[in-house]
Write a protein that holds these residues in place. Structure first.
Motif, PDB file in Angstrom:
ATOM      1  N   THR A   3       6.999  13.054  -6.679  1.00 50.61           N
ATOM      2  CA  THR A   3       6.868  12.412  -5.376  1.00 50.61           C
ATOM      3  C   THR A   3       6.048  13.278  -4.426  1.00 50.61           C
ATOM      4  OG1 THR A   3       8.886  13.437  -4.499  1.00 50.61           O
ATOM      5  CG2 THR A   3       9.125  11.320  -5.651  1.00 50.61           C
ATOM      6  N   ARG A  19      -3.981   7.441  -2.410  1.00 51.75           N
ATOM      7  CA  ARG A  19      -4.601   6.758  -3.542  1.00 51.75           C
ATOM      8  C   ARG A  19      -4.733   7.683  -4.753  1.00 51.75           C
ATOM      9  NH1 ARG A  19      -9.256   4.138   0.341  1.00 51.75           N
ATOM     10  NH2 ARG A  19      -8.244   2.116   0.734  1.00 51.75           N
ATOM     11  N   ALA A  22      -1.274   8.361  -6.335  1.00 56.34           N
ATOM     12  CA  ALA A  22      -0.762   7.136  -6.949  1.00 56.34           C
ATOM     13  C   ALA A  22      -1.429   6.888  -8.300  1.00 56.34           C
ATOM     14  CB  ALA A  22      -0.975   5.952  -6.012  1.00 56.34           C
ATOM     15  N   ARG A  27       5.014   8.768  -6.980  1.00 55.91           N
ATOM     16  CA  ARG A  27       5.527   7.945  -5.896  1.00 55.91           C
ATOM     17  C   ARG A  27       5.064   8.557  -4.580  1.00 55.91           C
ATOM     18  NH1 ARG A  27       7.945   2.940  -7.232  1.00 55.91           N
ATOM     19  NH2 ARG A  27       9.004   3.186  -9.220  1.00 55.91           N
ATOM     20  N   VAL A  28       4.518   7.736  -3.722  1.00 56.81           N
ATOM     21  CA  VAL A  28       3.907   8.217  -2.483  1.00 56.81           C
ATOM     22  C   VAL A  28       4.718   7.755  -1.276  1.00 56.81           C
ATOM     23  CG1 VAL A  28       1.840   8.166  -1.037  1.00 56.81           C
ATOM     24  CG2 VAL A  28       1.613   8.176  -3.537  1.00 56.81           C
ATOM     25  N   LEU A  45      -1.154  -0.267  -3.105  1.00 57.28           N
ATOM     26  CA  LEU A  45      -0.557   0.625  -4.104  1.00 57.28           C
ATOM     27  C   LEU A  45       0.685   0.036  -4.763  1.00 57.28           C
ATOM     28  CD1 LEU A  45      -0.887   4.122  -2.380  1.00 57.28           C
ATOM     29  CD2 LEU A  45      -2.504   2.943  -3.893  1.00 57.28           C
ATOM     30  N   SER A  48       4.183   1.939  -6.123  1.00 53.40           N
ATOM     31  CA  SER A  48       3.948   3.383  -6.034  1.00 53.40           C
ATOM     32  C   SER A  48       4.098   3.906  -4.611  1.00 53.40           C
ATOM     33  CB  SER A  48       2.537   3.727  -6.531  1.00 53.40           C
ATOM     34  OG  SER A  48       2.397   3.436  -7.888  1.00 53.40           O
ATOM     35  N   CYS A  49       4.080   3.003  -3.624  1.00 52.82           N
ATOM     36  CA  CYS A  49       4.037   3.407  -2.220  1.00 52.82           C
ATOM     37  C   CYS A  49       5.322   3.038  -1.491  1.00 52.82           C
ATOM     38  CB  CYS A  49       2.846   2.735  -1.535  1.00 52.82           C
ATOM     39  SG  CYS A  49       2.686   3.118   0.218  1.00 52.82           S
TER      40      CYS A  49
END
Length: 254
Positions: A3, A19, A22, A27-28, A45, A48-49
């Motif tokens: 993360t 970006r 990801a 995980r962003v 995303l 992932s976001c």
């Protein structure tokens, strides 16, 4: 899954970094004041976001965002990227004190508030790392960038101090030191200093995102970005201050 929590993730370097990580399957946690920018990033995303509304100058906002991030990540924070920042270029006396104070509040106090709130998550994550956005202007005070340069000197000092302090907790604290990057923040200030023309605005936000990725793969306290900075950085550490000062004068008048 690893993360990353990124401040100022809605645009520029923060957006490009979101970006980049990801794409690597991270995980962003994307933190920003702009809800529309966060919504667009979340659509782009997908899962992932984790969009997080946050203002680095509001300590309660910072704590809430990091608490939510910690719940989503099960207490894991591999990388904290302190990217949020502002810039105002021009003669010191022609910039209002309110604007100087805003620069310091966001670039320094805001960064400190995020570091302070994120510490428990970093401490409890094996191999955690902080990436602070410093700048080439942290090498020597830059004319026309006085308060911004001062803020980045502070970021550099915080990075060096905390990398030593937090070593006992297994946390690396690092920074990126790029020259001018072609972002909206820089574009808004073009023409306010000859240094933009002298030094050029040659880096893209994606270049800094890639440097952040490489810094995670091979951490070190300071990572100068661009070939000029990689040459200048070691020289600046040993050159007499008078030489660096003279160079700054020449560059500003060129």
């Amino acid at each position: 899954m690893k993360t990353i929590f990124i401040t100022g993730a809605g645009a520029g370097i923060g957006l490009a970094t979101a970006r980049r990580f990801a794409r690597e399957g991270w995980r962003v946690g994307a933190a920003d004041r702009d809800p529309q920018a966060l919504a667009a990033l979340a659509r782009e995303l997908g899962s992932s976001c984790w969009p997080l509304r946050m203002d680095v100058t509001d300590v309660d906002s910072v704590r809430r965002a990091l608490a939510e991030f910690g719940m989503r990540s099960n207490g894991r924070l591999d990388v904290l990227m302190n990217n949020a920042g502002v810039l105002k270029v021009g003669a010191f006396e022609q910039i209002s004190m309110a604007e100087h104070a805003r620069i310091m509040q966001i670039n320094v106090i805001g960064l400190m508030q995020v570091l302070h709130a994120a510490f428990p998550l970093l401490r409890d994550t094996d191999g955690a790392q902080v990436i602070n956005m410093s700048s080439a202007s942290a090498i020597y005070g830059i004319p026309d960038f006085a308060s911004y340069s001062a803020s980045k000197h502070a970021v550099r000092a915080l990075t060096e101090a905390l990398d030593l302090e937090w070593e006992t907790h297994g946390i690396r604290v690092t920074d990126l030191m790029p020259p001018f990057v072609n972002t909206g923040m820089v574009q808004a200030n073009l023409g306010a200093s000859r240094l933009f023309d002298t030094l050029g605005v040659d880096l893209a936000a994606a270049d800094i995102a890639e440097a952040a990725w490489q810094l995670v793969r091979k951490p070190r306290v300071h990572r100068p970005v661009s070939w000029r900075m990689r040459l200048l950085w070691p020289v600046s550490q040993v050159a007499p201050a008078a030489l660096t000062r003279g160079l700054m004068r020449v560059l500003r008048r060129a």
